[in-house]
Design a protein around this motif. Structure first.
Motif, PDB file in Angstrom:
ATOM      1  N   GLU A  98       0.933  -1.231   0.041  1.00 15.45           N
ATOM      2  CA  GLU A  98       0.179   0.082   0.207  1.00 15.45           C
ATOM      3  C   GLU A  98       0.758   1.329   0.192  1.00 15.45           C
ATOM      4  OE1 GLU A  98      -3.180  -0.206   2.656  1.00 15.45           O
ATOM      5  OE2 GLU A  98      -3.734  -2.171   2.316  1.00 15.45           O
ATOM      6  N   TYR A 244     -15.612  10.521  12.470  1.00 14.34           N
ATOM      7  CA  TYR A 244     -14.465   9.393  12.626  1.00 14.34           C
ATOM      8  C   TYR A 244     -14.823   8.164  11.480  1.00 14.34           C
ATOM      9  CZ  TYR A 244     -12.335  10.661  17.206  1.00 14.34           C
ATOM     10  OH  TYR A 244     -11.838  11.310  17.937  1.00 14.34           O
ATOM     11  N   ASP A 245     -16.164   8.061  11.349  1.00 14.79           N
ATOM     12  CA  ASP A 245     -16.520   6.880  10.357  1.00 14.79           C
ATOM     13  C   ASP A 245     -16.345   7.268   8.873  1.00 14.79           C
ATOM     14  OD1 ASP A 245     -17.366   4.201  10.850  1.00 14.79           O
ATOM     15  OD2 ASP A 245     -19.361   4.651  10.300  1.00 14.79           O
ATOM     16  N   ASP A 247     -14.866   7.539   6.416  1.00 17.37           N
ATOM     17  CA  ASP A 247     -13.541   6.832   5.302  1.00 17.37           C
ATOM     18  C   ASP A 247     -14.401   5.968   4.525  1.00 17.37           C
ATOM     19  OD1 ASP A 247     -10.859   6.221   5.043  1.00 17.37           O
ATOM     20  OD2 ASP A 247     -11.577   4.133   5.736  1.00 17.37           O
ATOM     21  N   ARG A 249     -12.957   3.776   2.479  1.00 17.39           N
ATOM     22  CA  ARG A 249     -12.641   2.059   2.426  1.00 17.39           C
ATOM     23  C   ARG A 249     -13.581   1.380   3.107  1.00 17.39           C
ATOM     24  NH1 ARG A 249      -6.081   0.197   2.938  1.00 17.39           N
ATOM     25  NH2 ARG A 249      -6.544  -2.112   2.431  1.00 17.39           N
ATOM     26  N   ASP A 252     -16.558   0.881   1.350  1.00 20.85           N
ATOM     27  CA  ASP A 252     -16.575   0.214   0.368  1.00 20.85           C
ATOM     28  C   ASP A 252     -16.452  -1.323   0.750  1.00 20.85           C
ATOM     29  OD1 ASP A 252     -16.738   2.111  -1.650  1.00 20.85           O
ATOM     30  OD2 ASP A 252     -14.706   2.499  -1.510  1.00 20.85           O
ATOM     31  N   GLU A 253     -15.648  -1.390   1.881  1.00 18.07           N
ATOM     32  CA  GLU A 253     -15.624  -3.031   2.351  1.00 18.07           C
ATOM     33  C   GLU A 253     -16.895  -3.434   3.184  1.00 18.07           C
ATOM     34  OE1 GLU A 253     -10.631  -2.880   2.925  1.00 18.07           O
ATOM     35  OE2 GLU A 253     -11.856  -2.300   4.525  1.00 18.07           O
ATOM     36  N   GLY A 254     -17.688  -2.585   3.022  1.00 17.45           N
ATOM     37  CA  GLY A 254     -19.030  -3.014   3.883  1.00 17.45           C
ATOM     38  C   GLY A 254     -19.146  -3.119   5.354  1.00 17.45           C
ATOM     39  N   ARG A 255     -18.012  -2.387   6.015  1.00 17.75           N
ATOM     40  CA  ARG A 255     -18.002  -2.350   7.413  1.00 17.75           C
ATOM     41  C   ARG A 255     -18.021  -1.044   8.042  1.00 17.75           C
ATOM     42  NH1 ARG A 255     -12.308  -4.397   9.120  1.00 17.75           N
ATOM     43  NH2 ARG A 255     -10.942  -4.065   7.209  1.00 17.75           N
ATOM     44  N   SER A 256     -19.115  -0.252   7.578  1.00 19.20           N
ATOM     45  CA  SER A 256     -19.233   1.111   8.350  1.00 19.20           C
ATOM     46  C   SER A 256     -20.673   1.486   8.205  1.00 19.20           C
ATOM     47  CB  SER A 256     -18.155   2.289   7.726  1.00 19.20           C
ATOM     48  OG  SER A 256     -19.115   3.151   6.826  1.00 19.20           O
ATOM     49  N   SER A 257     -21.093   2.525   9.005  1.00 15.76           N
ATOM     50  CA  SER A 257     -22.356   3.022   8.927  1.00 15.76           C
ATOM     51  C   SER A 257     -22.806   3.612   7.446  1.00 15.76           C
ATOM     52  CB  SER A 257     -22.738   4.101  10.012  1.00 15.76           C
ATOM     53  OG  SER A 257     -21.747   5.120   9.856  1.00 15.76           O
ATOM     54  N   LYS A 260     -23.981   0.204   2.301  1.00  8.05           N
ATOM     55  CA  LYS A 260     -25.423  -0.185   2.062  1.00  8.05           C
ATOM     56  C   LYS A 260     -25.332  -1.735   1.609  1.00  8.05           C
ATOM     57  CE  LYS A 260     -27.273   2.163  -1.163  1.00  8.05           C
ATOM     58  NZ  LYS A 260     -27.889   3.108  -2.031  1.00  8.05           N
ATOM     59  N   GLY A 263     -23.330  -4.186  -1.257  1.00 11.67           N
ATOM     60  CA  GLY A 263     -22.079  -3.745  -1.284  1.00 11.67           C
ATOM     61  C   GLY A 263     -21.769  -2.201  -1.983  1.00 11.67           C
ATOM     62  N   ARG A 266     -23.035   5.019   1.030  1.00  8.22           N
ATOM     63  CA  ARG A 266     -24.218   6.098   1.147  1.00  8.22           C
ATOM     64  C   ARG A 266     -23.657   7.481   0.491  1.00  8.22           C
ATOM     65  NH1 ARG A 266     -28.115   3.670   4.251  1.00  8.22           N
ATOM     66  NH2 ARG A 266     -27.317   2.359   5.718  1.00  8.22           N
TER      67      ARG A 266
END
Lengths: 445, 547
Positions: A98, A244-245, A247, A249, A252-257, A260, A263, A266
């Motif tokens: 990365e 804080y949320d 972000d 990535r 896109d990775e499906g692990r935040s508020s 959607k 996949g 918002r």
């Protein structure tokens, strides 16, 4: 050698460092700061301290193998040593897929966050500021515990492609808890500025004293959903969890508020009330921030939520490349626009509600919905027919900032506040929210 | 680490923000430099005497000096990649003095006789300046000098001597095993700390200590993209006062639980736990949402430790009780009048809670605290009654005691030492009882494992805790996994609902590696031991929401 270097001095030092590099790429970050603090409790000074921090961080890269070393001495031998160590660590490091390489030189805007008034604070000045606060509590059966901390410093960076950035800044934070000697009342105040001349510890202390006295004799209300007016200090800690949320990535990775089903994210969707506008701007006069991010990218005015719609999420350079979009650094400040109402007017226009002045021990409960829990503290009041009727016992809340901003009734004037969770400053308006969820009562004062 | 950093780190998913929120103290060094021996003991004694003599000459009636070398190695990985390896060393001297009955403190990284003498003079000058506004002189409990002594954490394998590559291979294997078992994402980390502390005081103590701590941990994430759902499970390891031998995964240290669960005592099988975590996270995605109401809770030691920490550890810190932390962490409901009454029912008669800085393998276990007091064990709650607090030399007199509890700690040579929590642990039950038999006796309950969301008020009455894994108990049987669970209670009510405690064979420690306190904030590491414990009729809420 002085701790806080001028732009020219910082540039000259960093040029020396970059010249020593034998790696494919080199980036150097320089920091110098002087911090001082005074702490008091039980109406007496308890501890005080000062700290000088100077630090040079060198990052060397061979291909995608990256090493970082730091040092706090700046003579020629030390500079040579830190560059060689970074190179040695880079050779030993596994490849970082990365790693994006260093940036070309960038253009930065202006931001004024440095004030002489703060830079010249001495221990005597701190003691004097605190003495004004103590004078109010020493009498009157009140007990004070407080903390005043000031900082003056600069940060600068340079890389082997010729990028150079420099930003000097100052800051002072003051917080105070005043308790009645019988333990039945407690009030709080927190203030943060870049310019020390803006801080009036006496006026701030009066607010804590008023809240301490006003919170004596609290009555219990049944937990449930209430209309609340959140003072900016209370609102800031909930908004912060939303910030804080933001972000890309994680979304896109499906692990935040911001993720959607299916996949998607918002981004571009309306998630809160259309009166909600949140942006960042390093040149904001009330809340200046560095015009460059840690990796050297310029910080510009960016709209994050506009008329309730998610306009942007932060993209690291790596993630932006993966997604074929422009990188967008995480911002250095956040400003939520307000309305025109004063807090007094908001109370006046409330038939039944609760005034929340501070929230405490905020923790995430469910990252999927950004549900947070925590408690009211240091002054919570019942409002009836436009007036504060009486203090009430503290509540535990379980609420999400996203749900909260959908239940918006009124926004007051935005003002600078310090988060009691992170010490970060924000521009936040007082806000009236309907159906705010209080789940249980607390006996704490 | 500041408390706020830990919030982000523990709550927001380790992957995104690790680099910026883990506290690294000191300068970066190579792994080899971490193995360089500590400074010669005779030299440290000479330097310490420079500080003590300089302080005395300037008028100090008491002084102590800490020459500290603090080493850290932190490893961070994500899926197939190593994200970061941090090797850091911090070396310097902190000097504390009493002049005119007032504390003064100063610190320096200039570890030379001249640098140390100047630092001692600064500490004296600060004490003199502050003494002008001091009204109550410091009352320091006496401590007989212990002479020249040495104490080392009893480790078998120094983690810093294990090649970095071996540790990376382990973490990447953990990630790979979790992915093979259904994880979409996984981060794994290894924290290793070595404090080499030399303490000397005008009491005549010269104490050399070598302290080791280790914490392996991970977060596994499972995603159901179609449903837009994600679930995580954190490691069920515990940070320990041990060397790399903690990573051996000894079968003899595993405690089998119901439903294939494994409890780890003094040895951790990280790969096994990661595989279980991936499988359990998948189960969490479809787990039943809990029906709110009263349940009997069966709490695993890896969960109960944090409840003990927040609801017994913090409220019995004497400095909080007295008001020294009022502006930040808060005060305490466990006031002196309750303690003086000798009848304050903190918990049911089954509840015996001890403070202990001598228990092997724990984070709080050292030979001496940071003001030269030999470490010991004492009762905090005896048969349910509040009987004592945690105190330092300058506060223990308030309790009518003549000897400090040995609870003074600073997180670095540059930080001033103050009251920090010792290990605070719940003693196991005396009757023979394991977790399977405990569950058999529960009609309507929830079995909770692992540390989750936690929040408590500033006087430690009202709390809300989550966990990593929740199992419904129906008529003495595990009936399946639950989701959206958190329990709320009041500290005194909760501990009085304690109905049953498993025996010593079930006893394990939980730990907090970065417990924050003070302004400016300092971290400390502390363990909490317990056996699986049952609490009757606790209020459980449903935390599920829609946005």
């Amino acid at each position: 050698m002085s701790v806080i270097l001028s732009e020219a001095e910082a540039k000259a030092l960093l040029q020396k460092v970059i010249k020593l590099s034998k790696a494919d790429e080199c980036e150097a970050n320089l920091l110098g700061e002087i911090r001082g603090n005074i702490r008091y409790a039980r109406n007496e000074v308890s501890t005080s301290g000062s700290l000088i921090n100077k630090n040079l961080v060198v990052q060397s890269a061979f291909g995608k193998k990256v090493g970082v070393a730091t040092i706090d001495e700046f003579d020629d031998a030390s500079l040579e040593k830190v560059v060689r160590r970074a190179e040695e660590l880079a050779r030993l490091a596994p490849e970082n897929p990365e790693y994006m390489g260093v940036l070309e030189p960038q253009q930065y805007g202006k931001s004024n966050g440095f004030f002489e008034s703060t830079a010249k604070i001495t221990p005597e000045v701190r003691a004097e500021a605190v003495a004004k606060s103590l004078a109010l509590s020493g009498q009157n059966q009140l007990t004070s515990a407080g903390f005043l901390e000031n900082r003056a410093g600069f940060s600068a960076m340079m890389n082997s492609k010729g990028l150079f950035a420099y930003y000097p800044s100052t800051g002072v934070n003051f917080s105070l808890t005043v308790r009645t000697d019988d333990g039945k009342g407690s009030g709080y105040v927190i203030r943060g500025y870049n310019d020390f001349s803006r801080l009036d510890t006496e006026a701030a202390s009066r607010i804590a004293v008023q809240k301490a006295r006003g919170s004596v004799g609290a009555k219990a209300l049944e937990p449930g959903k209430y209309t609340v007016i959140l003072e900016p200090t209370a609102a800031a800690v909930l908004l912060e969890s939303l910030y804080y949320d933001m972000d890309a990535r994680g979304a896109d990775e499906g692990r935040s508020s911001f993720s959607k089903p299916g996949g998607k994210t918002r981004l571009g969707e309306k998630i809160v009330d259309e009166r909600v506008n949140i942006y960042s701007d390093p040149a904001h006069p009330e809340l200046p921030a560095a015009p460059w991010a840690g990796d050297g990218q310029p910080q510009k005015r960016v709209s994050w939520i506009e008329k309730g719609v998610v306009k942007n999420l932060a993209y690291s350079r790596y993630w932006a490349q993966q997604k074929g979009v422009k990188p967008l650094p995480y911002p250095g400040n956040m400003i939520m626009e307000g309305g025109t109402a004063s807090l007094e007017e908001m109370i006046k226009n409330t038939k039944k509600g609760i005034l929340v002045t501070k929230l405490w021990y905020i923790r995430p409960v469910d990252p999927q919905t950004l549900l947070m829990t925590g408690l009211t503290r240091d002054g919570t009041f019942y409002i009836e027919d436009g007036k504060i009727k009486h203090p009430i016992k503290n509540f535990r809340f379980n609420e999400s900032p996203i749900i909260m901003l959908n239940n918006l009734e009124t926004l007051g004037k935005s003002e600078r506040v310090v988060s009691t969770e992170s010490d970060q400053s924000y521009m936040v308006p007082p806000m009236k929210i309907r159906e705010f969820t209080f789940s249980s009562l607390s006996d704490a004062v | 680490m500041k408390r706020r950093d830990f919030i982000q780190w523990s709550g927001m998913g380790v992957g995104a923000i690790l680099g910026s929120s883990i506290p690294v103290i000191g300068r970066a060094v190579t792994p080899e430099e971490l193995l360089e021996p500590a400074a010669d003991r005779a030299l440290k004694k000479r330097l310490a005497d420079v500080a003590l003599n300089a302080a005395r000459a300037k008028g100090a009636t008491y002084s102590d000096v800490r020459i500290g070398r603090y080493l850290q190695q932190f490893l961070f990985t994500r899926e197939k990649n190593v994200q970061n390896i941090t090797n850091a060393e911090s070396y310097g001297v902190g000097i504390r003095v009493i002049v005119n009955g007032t504390w003064g403190f100063a610190a320096t990284s200039d570890v030379t006789p001249d640098g140390i003498a100047r630092c001692a003079e600064t500490a004296v000058a600060i004490a003199k300046a502050n003494s002008r506004i001091q009204t109550e002189p410091v009352n320091l409990a006496p401590q007989k000098g212990v002479g020249e002594v040495v104490w080392n954490t009893p480790i078998q394998k120094n983690a810093f001597q294990v090649p970095v590559q071996e540790k990376i291979d382990l973490l990447l294997n953990v990630n790979s095993q979790a992915m093979q078992n259904g994880a979409a994402f996984v981060t794994s980390n290894l924290f290793q700390v070595n404090e080499q502390k030399y303490f000397a005081s005008t009491d005549g103590s010269y104490i050399d200590q070598d302290i080791h701590r280790i914490w392996p941990t991970f977060t596994v994430t499972v995603i159901d993209k179609a449903a837009g759902k994600f679930k995580t499970r954190d490691a069920l390891s515990s940070p320990m006062g041990m060397g790399y031998e903690y990573m051996d995964g000894l079968a003899s240290e595993k405690i089998p639980g119901p439903n294939g669960l494994v409890g780890y005592r003094n040895s951790y099988d990280m790969v096994e736990d990661a595989i279980l975590a991936a499988k359990q996270s998948k189960e969490k995605v479809t787990a039943k949402s809990v029906e709110a109401g009263k349940y009997d809770l069966v709490l695993d030691p890896n969960h109960l430790g944090l409840t003990i920490h927040e609801s017994v550890g913090h409220p019995t810190e004497l400095d909080r009780v007295l008001g020294y932390e009022a502006n930040y962490a808060g005060t305490s409901f466990a006031t002196l009048d309750k303690w003086r009454s000798k009848s304050f029912n903190y918990g049911s008669p089954l509840v015996n809670i001890v403070a202990d800085k001598t228990q092997p393998h724990t984070l709080g276990c050292v030979g001496y605290d940071d003001e030269g007091v030999p470490c010991k064990q004492w009762d905090i709650i005896k048969n349910g009654i509040l009987v004592n607090y945690q105190a330092t030399r300058d506060q223990v007199g308030i309790l009518g005691e003549k000897e400090s509890h040995g609870c003074c700690y600073a997180d670095d040579w540059s930080s001033v030492q103050f009251q920090r929590m010792p290990n605070v642990s719940l003693l196991p039950g005396k009757e023979k009882l394991n977790v399977n038999d405990m569950i058999k006796g529960v009609e309507k309950g929830i079995y909770i494992i692992g540390r989750g969301s936690y929040s408590i008020d500033q006087q430690r009455y009202n709390f809300q805790f989550g966990g990593q894994l929740f199992y419904e108990i129906k008529n003495g049987q595990i009936a399946g996994m639950l989701d959206d669970v958190a329990y709320q209670s009041n500290t005194q009510e909760f501990w009085n609902s304690c109905a049953q405690i498993c025996d010593k064979d079930d006893y394990r420690t939980f730990g907090s590696f970065f417990d924050g306190k003070g302004q400016p904030s300092q971290v400390s590491a502390v363990s909490h031991g317990s056996s699986t414990t049952r609490f009757n009729g606790v209020n459980v809420i449903n935390t599920g929401r829609k946005i």
